[in-house]
Design an enzyme around this catalytic site. Structure first.
Site, short mmCIF file in Angstrom:
data_model
loop_
_atom_site.label_atom_id
_atom_site.label_comp_id
_atom_site.label_asym_id
_atom_site.label_seq_id
_atom_site.Cartn_x
_atom_site.Cartn_y
_atom_site.Cartn_z
N HIS A 223 39.72 48.77 40.22
CA HIS A 223 40.16 48.29 41.54
C HIS A 223 40.85 49.41 42.31
O HIS A 223 41.90 49.21 42.92
CB HIS A 223 41.07 47.06 41.39
CG HIS A 223 40.61 46.14 40.29
ND1 HIS A 223 41.33 45.93 39.14
CD2 HIS A 223 39.46 45.44 40.14
CE1 HIS A 223 40.65 45.12 38.32
NE2 HIS A 223 39.52 44.81 38.91
N GLU A 284 32.09 46.20 40.78
CA GLU A 284 32.52 44.93 40.19
C GLU A 284 31.66 43.76 40.64
O GLU A 284 32.11 42.63 40.68
CB GLU A 284 34.01 44.66 40.50
CG GLU A 284 34.72 43.87 39.42
CD GLU A 284 36.20 43.63 39.69
OE1 GLU A 284 36.68 43.97 40.78
OE2 GLU A 284 36.86 43.09 38.79
ZN LIG Z 1 36.53 43.79 36.44
#
Ligand SMILES: [Zn+2]
Length: 338
Positions: A223, A284
């Site tokens: 992230h 993701e």
């Molecule tokens: Zn993930």
């Protein structure tokens, strides 16, 4: 070649969740033995679950291979005990292995670890070895908070975790620092808990001396590194105040970030602040944010579009999309040559 370093099997056939539900239901009566059912999923069901989702998006977005692991929010290490977690991890990893066997060009496996709050991390070594040695997986997801939002485990730099790191170094596999669902209602799983964990892991690495003991150990903080790039000056300053080495000297041989930041200004900042050698393309997908941004008309998680919008040199593009992933996950080379 374009390697997406961050994908989860979020679209697994519902039989997987049925199994998990039955496993959890059986925990309610501790006098009974643990649930011992079977998951009946056909190859066609697996194909169907991927064709309209991850494979379609790979084709549309022009990516080649996804480093693929079980659904992170479903790891839920806080549920049940070590036996529960061991069984659930095996089931999830077996399914990833089936995906990678059906689509060896599109997916390379990364395993879920059978962690459990309060249980010594050496407990995960058997499953890590099974996945790497038998299935050819190239990494693992390590949860710094198996309690699911209560942060009861020691910092990642503590000796508590060292047996896992010794095995990672021996197998030459990295770990993505990846929490799971939050059972603490004040932390939204993907909006708060994930980003907190990314930020927390980085600060732990600053405070500890982990990479003195393990100079070749590698972590990917997903992230986009949580809040870290935006607050890079704070972390530099804290390291300085604490008489720690600079972030570059101390951490950047071992710590990497992905590009799962869902807007262009975020990606621009990440690339401005973090050296290009430490950033791996990741999306993701299909994951945390599934919608289309009305301002751009594009999927938020089509992170390749943000990179494509930047004036990157050929060398930097190669590093972001392929070269860094090859360096951080060296076992991928064998997979890609097949
Ligand atoms: Zn993930």
């Amino acid at each position: 070649m374009i390697i997406d370093c961050h994908g989860h099997y979020t679209t697994a056939p519902k039989e997987l969740q049925d199994y998990r539900d039955a496993q959890i239901a059986a925990l309610k009566d501790p006098s009974k033995p643990p649930y011992n059912g079977k998951i009946e999923i056909s190859d066609d069901q697996i194909r169907e679950s991927l064709e309209g989702a991850q494979l379609k998006l790979q084709r549309e977005r022009g990516t080649d291979v996804t480093i693929f692991s079980p659904r992170a929010s479903a790891m839920a290490h806080h549920i049940g005990n070590a036996t529960t977690s061991a069984d659930w991890s095996r089931q999830c990893n077996d399914l990833i292995h089936r995906v990678c066997s059906l689509y060896p060009k599109n997916f390379v496996g990364v395993c879920q670890l059978p962690q459990s709050p309060g249980v010594a991390p050496q407990n995960v070594i058997g499953e890590l070895e099974r996945c790497v040695n038998e299935f050819g997986f190239i990494g693992c997801n390590l949860n710094p908070d198996p309690s699911g939002g209560h942060w009861t485990a020691p910092a990642l730099t503590e000796k508590y975790w060292y047996p896992v790191y010794e095995k990672m170094v021996e197998l030459d596999v990295p770990a993505m620092v990846h929490v799971s669902s939050s059972c603490n209602p004040v932390f939204h799983a993907t909006g708060a808990h994930y980003i907190n964990a990314d930020t927390t892991a980085f600060m732990q690495f600053i405070q500890g001396d982990l990479f003195k003991d393990f100079p070749t150990l590698r972590f990917i903080i997903p992230h986009g590194g949580g809040a870290v790039p935006f607050h890079w000056g704070r972390y530099r300053g804290l390291a300085q105040d604490m008489k720690r080495p600079t972030l570059e000297e101390h951490l950047l041989k071992n710590v990497f970030f992905d590009t799962c930041v869902y807007h262009l200004p975020g990606i621009e900042l990440l690339l401005k602040v973090v050296p290009v050698d430490n950033i791996l393309f990741g999306s993701e997908m299909v994951g945390a944010v599934r919608g289309i941004d009305p301002r751009t008309g594009q999927y938020y998680d089509d992170t390749k579009k943000y990179l494509d919008a930047l004036p990157l040199s050929e060398g930097d593009r190669y590093k972001l999309f392929e070269g860094n992933a090859r360096r951080v996950y060296p076992r991928i080379a064998k997979k890609l040559s097949k």
